[in-house]
Design a protein around this motif. Structure first.
Motif, PDB file in Angstrom:
ATOM      1  N   SER A  15       0.852  -1.190   0.000  1.00 11.34           N
ATOM      2  CA  SER A  15       0.000   0.000   0.000  1.00 11.34           C
ATOM      3  C   SER A  15       0.886   1.237   0.000  1.00 11.34           C
ATOM      4  O   SER A  15       1.906   1.274   0.708  1.00 11.34           O
ATOM      5  N   SER A  44      -8.944   4.015   3.915  1.00 11.59           N
ATOM      6  CA  SER A  44      -8.449   3.476   5.182  1.00 11.59           C
ATOM      7  C   SER A  44      -9.430   3.852   6.283  1.00 11.59           C
ATOM      8  O   SER A  44     -10.033   4.930   6.242  1.00 11.59           O
ATOM      9  N   MET A  91      -3.206   7.266   3.194  1.00 15.83           N
ATOM     10  CA  MET A  91      -2.579   6.653   4.361  1.00 15.83           C
ATOM     11  C   MET A  91      -1.938   7.714   5.241  1.00 15.83           C
ATOM     12  O   MET A  91      -1.908   7.581   6.470  1.00 15.83           O
ATOM     13  N   ARG A 114      -2.882  -2.512   7.825  1.00 12.47           N
ATOM     14  CA  ARG A 114      -2.490  -1.886   6.573  1.00 12.47           C
ATOM     15  C   ARG A 114      -3.656  -1.997   5.585  1.00 12.47           C
ATOM     16  O   ARG A 114      -4.401  -2.988   5.605  1.00 12.47           O
TER      17      ARG A 114
END
Length: 816
Positions: A15, A44, A91, A114
């Motif tokens: 990722s 996320s 992220m 993750r």
């Protein structure tokens, strides 16, 4: 036009943020080659309680952290609090938000996954998947040319789970074994590569040096270290392997590749897309991890340990000798670095043979133990990356979490389940020491998984069971330490049941790798629930397994003794029963089956009547020991635990005739820290006692020959140095003293220090104290070996036949 649906096996996953949004990259192997999938716009997420939702959003807004979506959900914590999902496009924002909220004491749930792991997990994808996507045109540019890549790439991919037994059987992973040779300073000499393709060997050794006349066609000469590395990188690009294997291959070979490339200004571009590896290090150890786009590196040592193999030493020399009955092509294994250097300067042909043989030995070990098959199946069953070391907790989480979400819960955080309770280990009863005829061993098949299945031991089942008990509904199953388990709402028993059925099928199909993978996974579940390193840890879970096992073994022992037989020992899931010296082999075998049937029938009735559950427990008659020794603790009259010896009869497959075979558990013969002399002495002496043969003459002969120096080569101790030498301060054991003395001599002679940073040492006990094998100067202390090795072994069994080591040896001395 509908997009074509394809299948693939996941090699690597990653990722990363790209242009302010998360991109998940999956590298697959398909029936037609490698594929790169890009999954875009995956959000996320972590969770906060709805009570803290407004406060959390205010904190993030004040910090100017961009939140993509806030959504109250039909999910709750294990403490029954409703939660809200907070979603992020990148992220970077996800991690910034997590850290900011923790700083403000706002608890986040599931904030340590993750995006790629969550993406696969929530879709129940393990290792195989089907996918659609938009195929992209591919090319990669190097400094002097443009090459079409060896893979297809898809963007905007969508993926779906594919059970491993539905996977395309035409997907086969290609593998190459890699090994390098170098100087003591790390300067590369050669790189060996070995593979098999369509039954034919692929041999290649890149060697620095001027071309020499040789019959070895696989040597490819290069002029410098830079050329050596470039040739290796190009070979990997052209051969295009999925899997690269070796021995300590990540921490040593690939780590050195990276260092030398950095030093020489070369890009280690061995990724399928021409990218360089990404390195991670374990903060708590020297272990390194390497991520290569589209390729996997598997270390033979780590994988053997994961598959529960155990060797006194995991050196390639020892493991290959043990498994293959062949060793490395080097004359002096202990001083092989010097021999390698000498060969590089004087006999490059021998160096090439040695280099290639190391590659071949690793390949043969993988073949012999089915290590690649094991790694593939483990990934298919659990969703763990194929190169993951250990990972029992992650495997459990992969299987459990998506089911938990669909039942309305988010997972707890680490240490949420901790309390002052302590769950005991496995049941080990006090033994009755003695030398027995006819001991039967009855063993509960996979006891802990069977208890989980029978009593519905399960993390969510515990939470639901406690609610049922609180509201006096649904008649939950009572556990231990205040635990109750739901009769209907649980997952772990069903997960184990499905694995159990798969293992039974694997046994029928004689698929050893699959059977072993499933066994390891199933047996790890108790350890996971009892480990503070697992988010689902709760001592009531572990206690309801181990305390139940104690209860069941005690009940079973009482039933056996009611039948008139003596239980002499019990250990975790096994019961040892003395059935009398007057029975024949045939009578013992019949009795074992009768006890097996009796106990299983009584257990079915007991559990149904007392707990309202159908027993998944199954006890099996496992072994008949015609002779059995349960020794005492040395110097005491108390029986030992986890230490015994016995004689069984086995059918020789070649002759069809039964023969005697000794079984040792926990005794000197099966320990790595005793000398070969002690082991051979024990085996011969026990065999004589078990066969009612005289022992005095044999004992005296061994003592005399020891004093005469006939067994010097069998008096070597071999022990692991578990810490750095300078960390041993107060208590300095003999092997450390030997190591310090050896390295002092190495330093004086200008040689590399061998023992400073852990490792193994072989040494003797001499009249001047411990000395390393390679620096033995003093006479051996034979009396030490007689007292500490021979006498200790002999007095483990002689008292049971009315004798002792001193009595035998003193009688002999009295003749003079």
């Amino acid at each position: 036009m509908p997009q074509e649906v394809n299948q693939g096996f996941i090699l690597t996953r990653q990722s990363q943020d790209r242009f302010g949004r998360t991109c998940i990259t999956l590298w697959l192997k398909t029936a037609t080659g490698a594929v790169k999938l890009e999954v875009l716009d995956e959000l996320s997420v972590f969770f906060v309680t709805q009570l803290q939702q407004d406060e959390a959003i205010k904190v993030l807004n004040d910090a100017s952290i961009k939140v993509e979506k806030v959504s109250p959900l039909q999910l709750k914590t294990f403490t029954q609090e409703p939660v809200t999902g907070i979603y992020f496009k990148s992220m970077r924002d996800f991690y910034a938000a997590r850290d900011r909220l923790k700083h403000h004491k706002i608890k986040c749930y599931e904030d340590d996954f993750r995006p790629d792991d969550r993406f696969l997990m929530e879709r129940f994808i393990t290792a195989n998947l089907s996918f659609i996507g938009m195929e992209k045109a591919n090319f990669q540019t190097t400094s002097d040319q443009t090459n079409t890549t060896n893979y297809k790439a898809y963007s905007k991919a969508k993926c779906k789970a594919l059970p491993y037994h539905q996977a395309d059987k035409n997907i086969a992973l290609t593998m190459v074994s890699v090994d390098l040779e170098c100087s003591m300073k790390g300067e590369l000499y050669s790189i060996g590569l070995y593979a098999k393709e369509n039954g034919k060997d692929i041999n290649c050794v890149f060697m620095i040096g001027e071309p020499e006349a040789t019959e070895l066609e696989y040597i490819h000469w290069v002029e410098s270290e830079s050329a050596l590395l470039s040739a290796f990188i190009e070979w990997i690009r052209v051969y295009d392997p999925d899997i690269m294997i070796g021995w300590n291959v990540i921490n040593f070979d690939f780590s050195l590749f990276q260092k030398r490339c950095d030093l020489l200004g070369i890009k280690l571009s061995i990724g399928r897309d021409g990218s360089e590896p990404y390195w991670r290090e374990n903060a708590n150890s020297d272990q390194k991890f390497i991520e290569i786009a589209g390729r996997v590196v598997l270390d033979g040592i780590d994988l053997l340990k994961t598959a529960t193999y155990n060797f006194p030493s995991f050196s390639l020399e020892n493991v290959s000798n043990t498994l293959l009955n062949t060793g490395k092509k080097v004359k002096d294994v202990d001083n092989r670095v010097q021999e390698i250097t000498d060969n590089f300067h004087n006999n490059k042909q021998d160096l090439a043979i040695y280099n290639l043989e190391d590659c071949r030995l690793v390949w043969l070990i993988f073949e012999k133990t089915q290590l690649l098959e094991f790694a593939i199946l483990r990934a298919q069953l659990t969703g763990l990356p194929i190169d993951r070391i250990g990972g029992s907790v992650a495997a459990f989480t992969n299987l459990y979490l998506p089911k938990l979400h669909r039942s309305g819960y988010v997972a707890p955080n680490m240490r949420d389940g901790e309390s002052g309770l302590v769950s005991p280990g496995g049941f080990v009863m006090d033994s009755l020491p003695g030398l027995y005829d006819n001991v039967l061993v009855l063993d509960y098949k996979s006891l802990y998984p069977s208890i989980i299945r029978t009593f519905n031991v399960d993390p969510m089942g515990l939470i639901e069971g406690l609610e049922d008990d609180k509201h006096q509904r649904n008649n939950p199953i009572k556990g231990f330490d205040g635990a109750y388990f739901s009769r209907e709402k649980h997952f772990l028993p069903d997960i184990i049941q499905s694995l159990w059925l798969e293992r039974d099928k694997a046994k029928i199909d004689k698929n050893a790798a699959l059977s072993q993978a499933i066994k390891i996974i199933m047996n790890s579940f108790y350890g996971i629930l009892g480990s503070t390193g697992c988010r689902f840890f709760d001592p009531r879970l572990a206690g309801s397994i181990t305390k139940r096992s104690h209860e069941l073994l005690k009940i079973t022992s009482k039933w056996i003794e009611t039948e008139g037989y003596k239980v002499i020992y019990g250990d975790t899931d096994s019961i040892f029963v003395h059935v009398g010296s007057d029975k024949t082999q045939e009578q013992c075998l019949v009795l074992g089956k009768e006890l097996q049937k009796l106990i299983n029938t009584k257990m079915d009735h007991l559990l149904l009547n007392e707990h309202g559950v159908h027993s998944q427990l199954e006890i099996e008659f496992e072994t008949h020991f015609s002779k059995f020794l349960m020794p005492t603790i040395r110097g005491l009259d108390v029986g030992t635990k986890k230490r015994y010896a016995g004689m069984i009869l086995v059918l020789d497959k070649e002759t069809g005739v039964e023969r005697q075979q000794m079984v040792y558990k926990g005794l000197e013969t099966v320990r790595t820290d005793w000398t070969e002399l002690a082991k051979e002495f024990q085996q011969a002496l026990y065999l004589k006692v078990f066969n009612d043969e005289p022992t005095s003459e044999y004992i005296l002969d061994i003592v005399e020959r020891t004093l005469a120096g006939e067994f010097d080569d069998k008096l070597i101790y071999r022990k692991r140095i578990r810490r750095r030498l300078n960390e041993y301060v107060k208590n300095v054991p003999p092997h450390v003293k030997a190591a310090r003395l050896a390295d002092m001599i190495n330093q004086e002679q200008g040689k590399p220090l061998r023992y400073q940073n852990k490792g193994w040492i072989e040494y003797y006990i001499t009249l001047n104290g411990p000395q390393a094998k390679e620096y033995l100067t003093a006479p051996l202390d034979y009396q030490f070996y007689i007292d500490r090795q021979l006498e200790a072994v002999a007095d483990g069994i002689l008292p049971f036949v009315g004798s002792s080591f001193n009595e035998v040896t003193n009688k002999q001395m009295g003749l003079f």
